[in-house]
Design a protein around this motif. Structure first.
Motif, PDB file in Angstrom:
ATOM      1  N   THR A  99       0.844  -1.187   0.000  1.00 17.48           N
ATOM      2  CA  THR A  99       0.000   0.000   0.000  1.00 17.48           C
ATOM      3  C   THR A  99       0.881   1.239   0.000  1.00 17.48           C
ATOM      4  OG1 THR A  99      -0.130   0.042   2.411  1.00 17.48           O
ATOM      5  CG2 THR A  99      -1.834  -1.225   1.223  1.00 17.48           C
ATOM      6  N   THR A 100       0.300   2.353  -0.247  1.00 17.85           N
ATOM      7  CA  THR A 100       1.032   3.619  -0.265  1.00 17.85           C
ATOM      8  C   THR A 100       0.635   4.435   0.965  1.00 17.85           C
ATOM      9  OG1 THR A 100       1.077   3.601  -2.675  1.00 17.85           O
ATOM     10  CG2 THR A 100       1.468   5.697  -1.590  1.00 17.85           C
ATOM     11  N   GLN A 101       1.654   4.887   1.734  1.00 21.19           N
ATOM     12  CA  GLN A 101       1.418   5.671   2.936  1.00 21.19           C
ATOM     13  C   GLN A 101       1.562   7.146   2.605  1.00 21.19           C
ATOM     14  OE1 GLN A 101       3.993   4.633   6.149  1.00 21.19           O
ATOM     15  NE2 GLN A 101       2.934   5.902   7.670  1.00 21.19           N
ATOM     16  N   TYR A 104       1.471  14.326   5.578  1.00 18.28           N
ATOM     17  CA  TYR A 104       1.250  15.712   5.227  1.00 18.28           C
ATOM     18  C   TYR A 104       2.338  16.565   5.862  1.00 18.28           C
ATOM     19  CZ  TYR A 104      -3.340  14.223   3.691  1.00 18.28           C
ATOM     20  OH  TYR A 104      -4.376  13.580   3.048  1.00 18.28           O
ATOM     21  N   ALA A 105       2.832  17.504   5.142  1.00 14.73           N
ATOM     22  CA  ALA A 105       3.853  18.465   5.631  1.00 14.73           C
ATOM     23  C   ALA A 105       3.196  19.816   5.848  1.00 14.73           C
ATOM     24  CB  ALA A 105       5.010  18.578   4.647  1.00 14.73           C
ATOM     25  N   GLU A 106       3.514  20.450   7.013  1.00  6.52           N
ATOM     26  CA  GLU A 106       2.965  21.759   7.328  1.00  6.52           C
ATOM     27  C   GLU A 106       3.805  22.822   6.647  1.00  6.52           C
ATOM     28  OE1 GLU A 106       0.233  22.299   8.945  1.00  6.52           O
ATOM     29  OE2 GLU A 106      -0.143  20.235   9.593  1.00  6.52           O
ATOM     30  N   LEU A 147       2.504  14.164   1.216  1.00  7.01           N
ATOM     31  CA  LEU A 147       3.795  13.602   0.843  1.00  7.01           C
ATOM     32  C   LEU A 147       3.662  12.089   0.742  1.00  7.01           C
ATOM     33  CD1 LEU A 147       6.144  15.662   3.238  1.00  7.01           C
ATOM     34  CD2 LEU A 147       5.640  16.096   0.814  1.00  7.01           C
ATOM     35  N   VAL A 148       4.222  11.484  -0.319  1.00  2.06           N
ATOM     36  CA  VAL A 148       4.228  10.037  -0.543  1.00  2.06           C
ATOM     37  C   VAL A 148       5.577   9.521  -0.097  1.00  2.06           C
ATOM     38  CG1 VAL A 148       4.000   8.158  -2.194  1.00  2.06           C
ATOM     39  CG2 VAL A 148       2.632  10.231  -2.457  1.00  2.06           C
TER      40      VAL A 148
END
Length: 234
Positions: A99-101, A104-106, A147-148
């Protein structure tokens, strides 16, 4: 043929002489005159001439040909054959899945904006606040960026149709047809025309020798003579 002979008697009138003499008289009597004549009548004869004509004659003739007849024979036999089919059943398995996690970047960004407000002078009720006062100021806007990261390994439960082969033995009837051609000679009678001749008698009438006969013809005539009267003296 000779014609009839006609005798004509002419009475001449002589003019009286001078001296007052009477005209002479004619004494006539009936007589018959015989004439010998030959009377011929044409004779007709029949003449026969053979004439040969070309004709067609109808004769019997045999016409033969080969007739081909196809004869078929059907035979059957029984054999054992294995017949297989496939059935499908559900099968559950556990497999590794990726799966892809997503994280998020602030982040934030500062922007310059212009804000305006009332000036605040003037008598209330008489145009107070009609004049605007504007100024520039900086505002900071915060937001999140997805972000991936690296793939994440997990265990997944899967279900799929699994084929299952099922075979049975069946007795089958096999039908076989064998054909062969039989040749038969057949003949029948037909009419046939062939050249021939036919002789017929052609009859025609021709004029032959005349038939003559001697005849005696009796014609009525008159014989006349002069009668001289005596002279008259006064």
């Amino acid at each position: 043929m000779q014609g009839f002979l006609a005798l004509a008697v002419t009475i001449a009138v002589v003019a009286a002489d001078s001296g007052y003499a009477p005209a002479p008289e004619y004494l006539c009597r009936d007589t018959n005159t015989s004439i010998y004549a030959e009377v011929c009548v044409p004779a007709f004869a029949e003449q026969i001439t053979p004439v040969t004509l070309a004709v067609k004659e109808v004769v019997d003739n045999d016409y033969c040909f080969d007739r081909v007849l196809t004869v078929c024979e059907e035979t059957s036999s029984f054999v054992d054959r294995e017949i297989c089919t496939y059935e499908y059943a559900r099968e559950d398995v556990v497999a590794d899945c990726t799966t892809t996690q997503v994280t998020y970047a602030e982040k934030s960004e500062t922007m310059k904006v212009t804000t305006c407000s009332a000036s605040g002078y003037g008598t209330p009720g008489y145009g107070a606040g009609e004049h605007q006062y504007c100024r520039e100021e900086y505002q900071t806007q915060a937001y999140r960026v997805p972000l991936v990261t690296e793939p994440k390994l997990e265990s997944c439960k899967l279900a799929y149709p699994a084929p299952s082969k099922v075979c049975v033995t069946k007795t089958l009837e096999i039908v076989e047809v064998k054909c062969e051609d039989k040749v038969e000679r057949e003949c029948f009678n037909v009419a046939k025309f062939q050249d021939a001749t036919n002789t017929v008698d052609q009859k025609e009438i021709i004029i032959g020798e005349p038939s003559c006969e001697q005849l005696t013809l009796t014609l009525p005539t008159q014989a006349c003579s002069k009668n001289h009267p005596k002279p008259y003296h006064g």
